[in-house]
Enzyme design. Structure first.
Site, PDB file in Angstrom:
ATOM      1  N   GLU A 156      -8.464   7.036  -5.028  1.00  0.00           N
ATOM      2  CA  GLU A 156      -8.257   5.851  -5.877  1.00  0.00           C
ATOM      3  C   GLU A 156      -9.417   5.690  -6.859  1.00  0.00           C
ATOM      4  O   GLU A 156      -9.218   5.432  -8.037  1.00  0.00           O
ATOM      5  CB  GLU A 156      -8.166   4.580  -5.017  1.00  0.00           C
ATOM      6  CG  GLU A 156      -7.016   4.559  -4.042  1.00  0.00           C
ATOM      7  CD  GLU A 156      -5.690   4.101  -4.658  1.00  0.00           C
ATOM      8  OE1 GLU A 156      -5.679   3.681  -5.828  1.00  0.00           O
ATOM      9  OE2 GLU A 156      -4.669   4.179  -3.954  1.00  0.00           O
ATOM     10  N   ASP A 193      -6.500  -0.269   3.261  1.00  0.00           N
ATOM     11  CA  ASP A 193      -5.130   0.255   3.194  1.00  0.00           C
ATOM     12  C   ASP A 193      -5.033   1.637   3.824  1.00  0.00           C
ATOM     13  O   ASP A 193      -4.130   1.926   4.611  1.00  0.00           O
ATOM     14  CB  ASP A 193      -4.664   0.329   1.732  1.00  0.00           C
ATOM     15  CG  ASP A 193      -4.853  -0.987   1.005  1.00  0.00           C
ATOM     16  OD1 ASP A 193      -5.053  -2.009   1.683  1.00  0.00           O
ATOM     17  OD2 ASP A 193      -4.798  -0.985  -0.238  1.00  0.00           O
ATOM     18  N   SER A 231       0.789  -1.230   0.000  1.00  0.00           N
ATOM     19  CA  SER A 231       0.000   0.000   0.000  1.00  0.00           C
ATOM     20  C   SER A 231       0.822   1.281   0.000  1.00  0.00           C
ATOM     21  O   SER A 231       0.573   2.200   0.779  1.00  0.00           O
ATOM     22  CB  SER A 231      -0.950   0.024   1.190  1.00  0.00           C
ATOM     23  OG  SER A 231      -1.791  -1.074   1.133  1.00  0.00           O
ATOM     24  N   SER A 232       1.773   1.339  -0.903  1.00  0.00           N
ATOM     25  CA  SER A 232       2.535   2.577  -1.035  1.00  0.00           C
ATOM     26  C   SER A 232       1.616   3.727  -1.430  1.00  0.00           C
ATOM     27  O   SER A 232       1.798   4.867  -0.986  1.00  0.00           O
ATOM     28  CB  SER A 232       3.641   2.406  -2.071  1.00  0.00           C
ATOM     29  OG  SER A 232       3.117   1.863  -3.262  1.00  0.00           O
TER      30      SER A 232
END
Ligand code: GLA
Length: 384
Positions: free
Chosen positions: A159, A171, A124-125
Site C-alpha cells: 500500500e 487490515d 479491506s478488499s
C-alpha cells in the site's frame, strides 16, 4: 465463493491445467478505528467474504494475471521498472516486489482471481488481495520462511510503496490472522494480540453498505495521519516519552492546545478516546455486557463524524436510523468517507431494523443499502 468459479476461469484463460487455490478474507472491526497508526488497539475479525485466486508457477519471469471480476488481463515482469498501470495489478506486483525485497526468489506465475468482498466498502478488499498473494508466494517460492506478521507487513508496504496509501497494519493483520468465531485485539505498538471468542447470545452483527465509495487512497486518510503526528510532535516537547497518541492523555493534549491547530486538536481528541474505548469494550465483553459495547460503538460514530470527520451524510443517516430503531450499537466502520456501518442488533429487532433502514435510506438517497450478516471466519489459507 465457489472454487469452481475461479478454477473454470483459470482453466479457460490459461493452458487448461490447474494450479493451487488460495483465499484471504476481508475484515470487520468491532471498535478501534484510526488507532492503529497511533500505536493503539484495534479489534478486528476476518469475514466470510474475500478474495480467491488460482496460481500456478509458469517457468518464466513474467506474471500473467487475470481479474475475473473486471475481465481484465495484465502481464508484468518482476523488476521494479515493470510496475503495471492497472491499479488492481499493482497490488499483485507490489506484493511480488515486497516478497523479493525480503529475500524470496519470486518467479513468474499464471493467476486468475475473483472476490466477493465489496470494493470500497471499508471491508479491506485490497488487504484481502495482498494477503492472498503474499501467503501464496510464500508457499510456492519461499519455503514458508516469511512469518505471518511479515506477510501482513508485505501487504502494508505494498500500500505504501505501490498504491499511495499510508495505511497501518490492521487490515492485513486481520486478513492473515483471522480465526473463525473470534475477534482479535491487537496492540499496534507491541504487536501483541489476543483472540476473543465472539458469539454474542441474542444479538447479530450486520453491516449496512451505504454504497458510497470511500476514497481511502485520496489524501484525506494520509492527512488524518499527519494531524496525529502534529499533535504528538507538540506533546513530545513537554513529554519526551510520548511516541504515539497511545502514550498521551487528554491533559497532555490540553497543555498544547494553543500550539496546534483546532483541527489537529480534534483529531487527537478522538484518537485518545477511541484507544480507551477498545479496552472498555473488551472488558464489557468479558462480562457479556453488550449494552456497554453498543454504547461505545455509538460514541465512536460520534467521534468519527464530528471530531475525526471521516463520516458522510449517508453514514450519519444510517447511524440515526439505527438509533431510532433501538439498535444496541452502530457506527461507521473502517477508514470512513463511505462504506459500511457495523451494527450490533438484538435478534428480535433485526428484521424490523433492516426493513426500516432499507426503506428510509432508499427514500432519501434513491438507492438501497446492502446488508451483510457478519460471519467471523478464518484468515489466509490454501484451499486446494
Ligand atoms: C484503513 C487502514 C487501516 C486503519 C483503518 C482505520 O482500513 O488501512 O490501517 O487505519 O483504515 O481504522
Amino acid at each position: 465463493m465457489e472454487i469452481e468459479y475461479v478454477r473454470s476461469r483459470f482453466i479457460k484463460h490459461f493452458d487448461g491445467t490447474t494450479g493451487y487455490i488460495y483465499a484471504s478474507p476481508g475484515r470487520i472491526n468491532l471498535i478501534g478505528e484510526h488507532t492503529d497508526y497511533n500505536g493503539g488497539f484495534v479489534f478486528p475479525g476476518a469475514v466470510d467474504k474475500g478474495i480467491m485466486a488460482e496460481i500456478k508457477p509458469n517457468g518464466t519471469n513474467k506474471v500473467l494475471a487475470y481479474s475475473i471480476d473486471l475481465k481484465d488481463y495484465v502481464e508484468f515482469g518482476l523488476e521494479e521498472k515493470d510496475a503495471p498501470r492497472a491499479s488492481w495489478a499493482r497490488y499483485i506486483f507490489g506484493v511480488c516486489r515486497e516478497m523479493i525485497k525480503r529475500g524470496v526468489d519470486v518467479q513468474g506465475f499464471n493467476t486468475a482471481f475473483a472476490g466477493d468482498v465489496p470494493l470500497g466498502a471499508g471491508m479491506s478488499s485490497s488487504a484481502a488481495l495482498e494477503s492472498t498473494f503474499a501467503f501464496a508466494i510464500n508457499e510456492l517460492f519461499g519455503d514458508n520462511k516469511i512469518d505471518k506478521f511479515e506477510l501482513a507487513k508485505v501487504g502494508q508496504s505494498t500500500e505504501h510503496n505501490y498504491c499511495g496509501v499510508n495505511c497501518c497494519i490492521m487490515d492485513q493483520f486481520a486478513s492473515v490472522f483471522g480465526k473463525a468465531g473470534s475477534l482479535i485485539r491487537l496492540d499496534c505498538r507491541s504487536l501483541e494480540y489476543q483472540y476473543f471468542p465472539f458469539k454474542p447470545e441474542g444479538y447479530r452483527l450486520v453491516l449496512l453498505n451505504s454504497k458510497v465509495k470511500h476514497e481511502l487512497a485520496s489524501s484525506a486518510y494520509n492527512k488524518r495521519r499527519e494531524s496525529c503526528e502534529n499533535a504528538v510532535a507538540a506533546i513530545q516537547k513537554k513529554h519526551p516519552h510520548v511516541e504515539f497518541l497511545r502514550d498521551a492523555n487528554m491533559e497532555m493534549l490540553d497543555e498544547v492546545k494553543a500550539e496546534i491547530s483546532a483541527e489537529d486538536y480534534m483529531r487527537a481528541e478522538y484518537v485518545i478516546a477511541e484507544i480507551q474505548r477498545v479496552l472498555d469494550v473488551c472488558e464489557a465483553l468479558e462480562r457479556n455486557d453488550y449494552e456497554t459495547v453498543g454504547q461505545k460503538m455509538y460514541e465512536t460514530h460520534h467521534g468519527m463524524s464530528k471530531l475525526y470527520e471521516v463520516s458522510c451524510e449517508e453514514l450519519d443517516y444510517l447511524n440515526d436510523i439505527a438509533k431510532e430503531c433501538g439498535v444496541t450499537g452502530s457506527r461507521v466502520m473502517g477508514g470512513g468517507f463511505g462504506g459500511c456501518t457495523i451494527n450490533l442488533v438484538k435478534e428480535e429487532l433485526y428484521d424490523k431494523f433492516i426493513e426500516t433502514a432499507m426503506a428510509k435510506y432508499e427514500a432519501k438517497f434513491n438507492h438501497k443499502p446492502e446488508a451483510y450478516d457478519v460471519v467471523i471466519s478464518d484468515g489466509s489459507r490454501r484451499i486446494e
